[in-house]
Design a protein around this motif. Structure first.
Motif, PDB file in Angstrom:
ATOM      1  N   SER A 138       0.957  -1.256   0.017  1.00  9.56           N
ATOM      2  CA  SER A 138      -0.052  -0.049   0.111  1.00  9.56           C
ATOM      3  C   SER A 138       1.030   1.448   0.026  1.00  9.56           C
ATOM      4  CB  SER A 138      -1.030  -0.136   1.349  1.00  9.56           C
ATOM      5  OG  SER A 138      -0.201   0.197   2.265  1.00  9.56           O
ATOM      6  N   ILE A 139       0.376   2.317  -0.431  1.00  6.65           N
ATOM      7  CA  ILE A 139       1.183   3.581  -0.470  1.00  6.65           C
ATOM      8  C   ILE A 139       0.395   4.469   0.674  1.00  6.65           C
ATOM      9  CG2 ILE A 139       1.166   3.352  -2.996  1.00  6.65           C
ATOM     10  CD1 ILE A 139      -0.613   5.463  -3.583  1.00  6.65           C
ATOM     11  N   SER A 140       1.263   5.518   0.975  1.00  8.36           N
ATOM     12  CA  SER A 140       0.620   6.356   2.065  1.00  8.36           C
ATOM     13  C   SER A 140      -0.122   7.395   1.603  1.00  8.36           C
ATOM     14  CB  SER A 140       1.943   6.948   2.942  1.00  8.36           C
ATOM     15  OG  SER A 140       2.842   7.450   2.067  1.00  8.36           O
ATOM     16  N   ASP A 141      -0.028   8.032   0.298  1.00  9.98           N
ATOM     17  CA  ASP A 141      -0.867   8.892  -0.333  1.00  9.98           C
ATOM     18  C   ASP A 141      -1.945   8.586  -0.676  1.00  9.98           C
ATOM     19  OD1 ASP A 141       1.339  10.596  -0.035  1.00  9.98           O
ATOM     20  OD2 ASP A 141       2.239   9.990  -1.882  1.00  9.98           O
ATOM     21  N   ASP A 142      -3.142   9.684  -0.649  1.00 15.54           N
ATOM     22  CA  ASP A 142      -4.448   9.424  -0.749  1.00 15.54           C
ATOM     23  C   ASP A 142      -4.905   9.787  -2.322  1.00 15.54           C
ATOM     24  OD1 ASP A 142      -4.604   9.087   1.897  1.00 15.54           O
ATOM     25  OD2 ASP A 142      -5.397  11.014   2.206  1.00 15.54           O
ATOM     26  N   PHE A 143      -5.672   8.821  -2.945  1.00 13.24           N
ATOM     27  CA  PHE A 143      -6.294   9.321  -4.207  1.00 13.24           C
ATOM     28  C   PHE A 143      -7.391   9.823  -3.989  1.00 13.24           C
ATOM     29  CE2 PHE A 143      -4.508   4.817  -5.588  1.00 13.24           C
ATOM     30  CZ  PHE A 143      -3.451   5.343  -6.382  1.00 13.24           C
ATOM     31  N   LYS A 144      -7.380  11.238  -4.678  1.00 10.53           N
ATOM     32  CA  LYS A 144      -8.425  12.108  -4.772  1.00 10.53           C
ATOM     33  C   LYS A 144      -9.591  11.959  -5.727  1.00 10.53           C
ATOM     34  CE  LYS A 144      -7.170  14.107  -1.046  1.00 10.53           C
ATOM     35  NZ  LYS A 144      -7.950  14.229  -0.015  1.00 10.53           N
TER      36      LYS A 144
END
Length: 980
Positions: free
Chosen positions: A510-516
């Protein structure tokens, strides 16, 4: 004590209130009562008269000299709903004070009027009750309520459960309401009994004020008939026995009642200002309340933390607090209801309920109507005030669905042209962040996603919840069709719907950034963008999602994405830039707004246009929707809003686009263009319409007018829309800025009309029924009409843009009466407001853009126009006066100028810096001004004060009334507020 004989109560038809949320509340009376909440349906009024003892026939409307105040309760037929409206009479010294009080907004079908009379020490003198149903289709119904002094035998006025009730909860208490305060010592389990098939039911009895309650020792049997009986020996507080037995029966249901009571309405309402010093505090609950749980510990009134003493009375589901002494002027009071207050089934509220209000000046004034505690109520407005985060438009039906904070869902039906608030707390109260849908076989099928991983589905008729395998926040959704939908969210979350179930396709690791946001092609191949410029693509159906080149703007968040193909994708970012992806790399395009975030993006193919919704720019706050056309050229679009972020945009075609934003704002664009400064094009209309003016012939004949040819009418009972006939090829582009008439059958609407990028002046005449005429204008004009002023059917003046002035000449023909300065007409002057005393004496307030800009007031005494006042850099928007020597002008940043007969002087002590757009008064000491962000201020002849309007964050554009206690203001997003 002389016997109090009776109240005469007349029930008549009255007005409808539309909008808001909740039900069962009501507006306050002219006596100073007010309720928080909304009521819907046909209404009635109750007019109170009080005969004087011993002389009722000679003086049927006079107050007994020993009565200091009355309280009135009106209850709904066979239910526990009630509206409390305290009527305060301040210690009359003789019988010469006439009662002319009215309780408004009583719903059709309500009955059971309870009245209590108190002396100046708040001792109960007499009580009475009677049934009088408000009946639809009648002009009036009369009922007599006999007031019974304590020296007369008491009687049971009503009961809970009522006689003959069925389906009563098995854990209910049984209560009886008497005509007077009762003696608790006279009530025992022998004088108040409950009998069932097995005989006497064990229990306990308690008495509070005029209410007696029997509490069974255990739950009653289901589906069983019971009889309650109160014996003749029970006495009132003066020791007078009832004299005859009272009995009633009811039948239980199958289940106990486990629903806690809630506060439904309050008086004064929360945040009310200018409250009368003699106000009685009242609360209406959703259920009947156990009076034993309401006392000075559970019902507290404080000022600055100091308790206020008073008398508490509980009747049914209503509680009143009568202060021992009158309130202090200009003081904030707080009311706290304990969560320990219980209903008759023993259910406690659970949490405390608190609200505050502020009193009027002890010298009167401050709130219109000389300091009486009238209040503003929202009557009609857009479906929600909540922030809207996402929007989808059905490409075939052109229906609009929008979602937002607090589980908000609103739906616009193009066929009926109505908005519906579909929000359902039973589904979710989580913030909904994005929405997507498809049109199949004549229906809209829609999905919405939000915080906590919530996913909602609309099947063409209703909303349901779908199961999501994750609980992380979802911020974006897009589908190829109903069998391939992708939603994205926090920490790289990706979920995919195959038409049956949602599956977790989150990237591993998983990545720590959010998809918007997410967008896809028919391959299917989806692209997700988000925090720190991350950009991913893949086919979630097979679990393939990988990193693609990031946005070139380091550290910025990609907020929206849309494309024509996998090598032709556009994205918006929080830095205000638009980016283009060519299949291999991102390129930065022309900056949109130099640092103000892009929030929404939608593309249409014919013509090739990209529409953007953005945060507002403080330097240009009313222009925050843009598009690029195919050349490309930036087009800034007029939105008629200020300080509002627009968060999403979508459309069905280039001539049908919808943008949504903060405060529930909705804008629609019909493709009609208007060339303007800095390449601005396009007028985005409020939906519901922005209202620009309000006027009427009386309280039951009121018109409002605004954008998109919008005209509303109030007939004394309800609001309705009036359709404008097709007098031109494009009637929806009418903007009506002003309305005036000489009578109900002679009404004019003034504004402008846009067609083929050309603006024309429009004045329409309406006969009040179905007859319309498109008035001709001699010489032709191409400017908007902003205000009309009339004195009779043949003497009307209209002012507007480019210095135009028009005077009615005969029937439906207008001639120029232009306002000159350096040119004729002066193309730099816009006249926004007009007021006069006669056809030969009038004033116009407006703004001249030349020489840096000046607010101007012109005067015409019948011989021509001349400037009588000028203020640099301030637009003056409206003018009103009580006489030729008492005139008020309002404008930008809280500007108010007053003419006293000899000089025009800017007023000081104005409690707002918001732009003011409308002014009206009933006299020189009762003046209202309205403006941006729901601003309402009031002048009492010496000072201006702020009033709570309930209209924030909407812009109020006009104000008008029939009296000091009946005033309307209108504005953006269909806002109509009523002061009463």
């Amino acid at each position: 004590m002389a016997k109090l004989t009776m109240f005469m109560v007349c029930l008549c038809m009255a007005g409808l209130i539309i909008g808001g949320c909740g039900s069962g509340g009501g507006g306050g009376s002219a006596a100073g009562g007010s309720q928080q909440g909304t009521v819907q349906g046909t209404r009635g009024i109750i007019e109170i008269t009080a005969p004087f003892p011993g002389n009722a026939k000679a003086a049927p409307k006079y107050i007994p000299s020993n009565v200091a105040l009355y309280t009135i309760t009106v209850c709904e037929l066979d239910t526990t709903t009630a509206v409390i409206d305290p009527l305060v009479i301040n210690s009359p010294t003789d019988g010469s004070q006439e009662v002319t009080q009215v309780i408004q907004n009583v719903p059709i079908g309500w009955k059971t009027v309870r009245i209590a009379a108190y002396d100046s020490s708040k001792n109960l003198l007499a009580q009475g009750a009677s049934d009088a149903e408000v009946v639809a289709g009648t002009t009036g119904t009369e009922v007599t309520v006999t007031l019974v002094p304590l020296s007369e035998p008491p009687s049971v006025s009503s009961t809970t459960p009522p006689s003959g009730a069925t389906g009563v909860s098995i854990n209910t208490q049984i209560s009886a309401f008497f005509t007077t305060t009762m003696d608790p010592s006279s009530f025992t389990t022998d004088t108040f009994t409950l009998t069932g098939p097995s005989g006497i039911v064990p229990g306990t009895v308690s008495v509070t004020g005029s209410t007696a309650v029997f509490t069974p020792g255990a739950a009653l049997s289901p589906l069983t008939s019971y009889t309650a009986k109160i014996f003749s020996s029970v006495k009132n507080s003066a020791g007078v026995a009832m004299g005859s037995d009272s009995a009633w029966s009811f039948t239980t249901g199958e289940k106990p009642d486990t629903t806690p009571p809630k506060v439904q309405t309050t008086s004064p309402q929360s945040g009310a200002t200018g409250v009368a010093l003699t106000e009685i505090i009242s609360v209406v609950f959703t259920k009947d309340i156990d009076p034993a749980t309401v006392n000075d510990t559970t019902f507290k009134v404080t000022a600055g933390g100091v308790p206020v003493s008073g008398t508490i009375s509980t009747v049914g589901n209503s509680v009143t607090f009568i202060p021992t002494t009158q309130f202090t002027g200009l003081t904030s009071y707080t009311v706290t209801l304990s969560g320990q207050i219980k209903d008759l089934a023993g259910n406690a509220m659970g949490t405390d309920y608190t609200w505050s209000f502020t009193t009027a000046s002890s010298g009167g004034g401050g709130g219109g109507g000389g300091g009486s505690s009238y209040s503003w109520y929202v009557e009609n407005q857009q479906p929600t005030n909540n922030k809207l985060n996402g929007v989808w438009v059905d490409p075939t039906l052109k229906d609009t669905f929008a979602v937002g904070d607090g589980g908000t869902i609103i739906h616009f039906s193009m066929s009926s042209r109505t908005w519906t608030n579909s929000t359902s707390s039973s589904l979710t109260t989580a913030n909904l962040n994005a929405i997507w849908g498809e049109h199949v076989a004549g229906k809209s099928y829609v999905w919405a996603v939000g915080d906590g991983g919530v996913i909602l589905y609309y099947n063409g008729s209703s909303w349901t919840t779908q199961t999501n395998p994750t609980s992380t926040n979802l911020y974006g959704i897009f589908g190829i069709n109903g069998s391939s939908i992708t939603a994205v969210g926090a920490d790289g979350t990706i979920v995919w719907f195959n038409g049956t179930i949602w599956a977790d396709k989150t990237i591993s690791p998983s990545i720590s950034d959010d998809f918007k946001a997410v967008w896809g092609t028919s391959a299917p191949f989806y692209y997700a963008i988000g925090q720190n410029g991350i950009f991913y693509g893949g086919n979630p159906s097979v679990g393939s999602f990988s990193s693609l080149p990031s946005l070139p703007s380091a550290g910025q968040t990609g907020t929206c994405i849309y494309g024509y193909a996998g090598n032709d994708i556009y994205a918006g970012c929080t830095d205000g830039n638009e980016y283009h992806y060519n299949g291999g790399a991102w390129n930065t395009l022309t900056p949109i707004n130099l640092g103000y975030a892009i929030r929404g993006l939608w593309l249409c193919s014919a013509p090739n246009r990209r529409f953007f919704a953005m945060d507002y720019n403080p330097s240009s706050p009313s222009n925050n929707i843009y598009y690029f056309n195919a050349t490309p050229a930036l087009k800034q679009m007029q939105t008629q809003s200020i300080n509002i972020n627009f968060n999403a945009v979508c459309g069905s075609a280039s001539d049908h686009v919808v943008a949504v934003g903060d405060g529930g704002q909705v804008r629609t664009y019909d493709g009609n263009t208007l060339a303007g400064p800095s390449g601005m094009e396009g007028m985005w209309n409020s939906n519901p319409p922005q209202w620009w003016d309000v006027w009427g012939t009386g309280a039951s004949d009121i018109y409002i007018c605004g954008d998109s040819g919008g005209i509303g009418h109030y007939n004394g009972s309800s609001w309705s829309n009036i359709s404008v006939p097709t007098l031109d090829p494009y009637p929806s582009s009418y903007v009506f800025n002003t309305v005036w008439g000489s009578s109900a059958t002679d009404v004019y609407f003034g504004g402008d009309y846009m067609y083929n990028s050309s603006l024309s002046t429009r004045i329409l005449h309406f006969d009040g029924s179905s007859g319309w005429n498109n008035n001709s204008i001699g010489g032709g004009t191409s400017a908007a009409i902003y205000k009309m002023l009339g004195f009779n059917s043949s003497t009307i003046f209209a002012t507007g843009g480019m210095g135009y002035g028009l005077t009615l000449n005969g029937v439906n023909t207008w001639i120029h009466n232009d306002i000159p300065t350096t040119a004729s007409p002066n193309t730099n002057f816009d006249g926004y407001g007009a007021w006069g005393t006669s056809s030969t004496q009038g004033w116009v307030a407006g703004y001249d853009q030349s020489a840096g800009g000046s607010g101007l007031v012109y005067y015409n005494s019948g011989t021509g126009w001349s400037i009588v006042y000028s203020i640099s850099g301030k637009k003056l928007n409206d003018i009103w006066g009580s006489s030729a020597s008492d005139i008020f002008v309002v404008g930008q940043t809280g500007t108010i100028v007053h003419f006293c007969g000899s000089a025009w002087t800017p007023m000081t002590g104005i409690p707002t810096s918001e732009d003011l757009f409308g002014v009206w008064g009933s006299s020189g000491s009762d003046v209202f001004a309205v403006g941006n962000n729901g601003t309402v201020i009031h002048y009492n002849g010496s000072t201006w004060s702020t009033q709570s309007s309930g209209a924030a964050p909407h812009s109020l554009r006009a104000v008008w009334g029939t009296s000091s206690s009946n005033v309307y203001a209108v504005g953006s997003e269909g806002t109509v507020i009523h002061y009463k």
